[in-house]
Write a protein that holds these residues in place. Structure first.
Motif, mmCIF file in Angstrom:
data_model
loop_
_atom_site.group_PDB
_atom_site.id
_atom_site.type_symbol
_atom_site.label_atom_id
_atom_site.label_comp_id
_atom_site.label_asym_id
_atom_site.label_seq_id
_atom_site.Cartn_x
_atom_site.Cartn_y
_atom_site.Cartn_z
ATOM 1 N N GLY A 23 50.894 49.519 42.781
ATOM 2 C CA GLY A 23 50.530 50.570 42.783
ATOM 3 C C GLY A 23 48.989 49.643 41.200
ATOM 4 O O GLY A 23 47.992 50.015 41.401
ATOM 5 N N LEU A 24 49.931 48.979 40.613
ATOM 6 C CA LEU A 24 48.988 48.421 39.344
ATOM 7 C C LEU A 24 48.196 47.454 39.640
ATOM 8 O O LEU A 24 47.190 47.029 39.238
ATOM 9 C CB LEU A 24 49.961 48.234 38.038
ATOM 10 C CG LEU A 24 50.500 49.608 37.661
ATOM 11 C CD1 LEU A 24 50.894 49.089 36.062
ATOM 12 C CD2 LEU A 24 49.505 50.502 36.715
ATOM 13 N N GLY A 25 49.062 46.574 40.236
ATOM 14 C CA GLY A 25 48.680 45.632 41.763
ATOM 15 C C GLY A 25 47.291 45.290 42.266
ATOM 16 O O GLY A 25 46.139 44.676 42.596
ATOM 17 N N ALA A 26 46.963 46.909 43.679
ATOM 18 C CA ALA A 26 46.357 47.787 44.083
ATOM 19 C C ALA A 26 44.807 48.059 42.738
ATOM 20 O O ALA A 26 44.037 48.517 43.909
ATOM 21 C CB ALA A 26 46.330 48.465 44.581
ATOM 22 N N ILE A 27 45.067 48.508 42.070
ATOM 23 C CA ILE A 27 43.905 49.562 40.926
ATOM 24 C C ILE A 27 43.153 48.056 40.457
ATOM 25 O O ILE A 27 41.184 48.623 41.194
ATOM 26 C CB ILE A 27 44.066 49.225 39.501
ATOM 27 C CG1 ILE A 27 45.340 50.804 39.663
ATOM 28 C CG2 ILE A 27 43.012 50.311 39.035
ATOM 29 C CD1 ILE A 27 45.663 51.354 38.421
ATOM 30 N N GLY A 28 42.796 47.344 39.983
ATOM 31 C CA GLY A 28 42.147 46.119 40.217
ATOM 32 C C GLY A 28 40.947 45.754 41.747
ATOM 33 O O GLY A 28 39.527 45.591 41.042
ATOM 34 N N PRO A 29 41.648 45.392 42.312
ATOM 35 C CA PRO A 29 41.379 44.848 43.766
ATOM 36 C C PRO A 29 40.568 46.134 44.078
ATOM 37 O O PRO A 29 38.966 46.153 44.648
ATOM 38 C CB PRO A 29 42.013 44.757 44.641
ATOM 39 C CG PRO A 29 43.498 43.930 44.272
ATOM 40 C CD PRO A 29 43.369 44.930 42.561
ATOM 41 N N ALA A 30 40.811 47.485 44.034
ATOM 42 C CA ALA A 30 39.984 48.332 44.117
ATOM 43 C C ALA A 30 38.389 48.551 43.861
ATOM 44 O O ALA A 30 37.637 48.884 44.408
ATOM 45 C CB ALA A 30 40.996 49.888 44.373
ATOM 46 N N LEU A 31 38.828 48.745 42.487
ATOM 47 C CA LEU A 31 37.486 48.585 41.183
ATOM 48 C C LEU A 31 37.132 47.011 41.769
ATOM 49 O O LEU A 31 35.553 47.451 42.054
ATOM 50 C CB LEU A 31 37.917 48.848 40.179
ATOM 51 C CG LEU A 31 38.483 49.693 39.605
ATOM 52 C CD1 LEU A 31 39.131 49.766 37.910
ATOM 53 C CD2 LEU A 31 37.452 51.394 39.915
ATOM 54 N N GLY A 32 37.160 46.390 41.815
ATOM 55 C CA GLY A 32 36.076 44.888 41.896
ATOM 56 C C GLY A 32 35.336 45.008 43.091
ATOM 57 O O GLY A 32 33.924 44.768 43.895
#
Length: 83
Positions: A23-32
C-alpha cells in the motif's frame, strides 16, 4: 489495543506488514504517474509540434516509475510468503 495485537499472532502481523509494504509502496508511483501525465498533457497543449518527443519521454518516465511499484510488490510477496 495491546490485547488486539497479542491476539493477531505472527502470521497476521506478517500479512499486515505485506499489505502495508504494498500500500505505501504504491502511493509514490501513483502520484508520480499522475503528475507526469498531467505535465505531459500541459506540454502538449502548449507545443503540439513536440508531441513525439514529449510522448517518448513520458512513456519512459512512466516505465521507470512503475518499476518502483513492482519492487514494492516483490517485497510484499516476499514478506507474505517467503519470510
Amino acid at each position: 489495543m495491546l490485547d488486539l495485537i497479542l491476539q493477531i499472532g505472527d502470521d497476521g502481523m506478517k500479512y499486515i506488514g505485506a499489505a502495508l509494504a504494498m500500500g505505501l509502496g504504491a502511493i509514490g508511483p501513483a502520484l508520480g504517474i499522475g503528475m507526469l501525465a498531467g505535465r505531459a498533457l500541459e506540454a502538449l497543449g502548449r507545443n503540439p509540434d513536440a508531441a513525439p518527443v514529449i510522448q517518448t519521454n513520458m512513456i519512459l518516465g512512466i516505465a521507470f516509475t512503475e518499476a518502483i511499484a513492482i519492487y514494492s510488490l516483490v517485497v510484499a510477496v516476499m514478506v507474505g510468503f517467503v519470510f
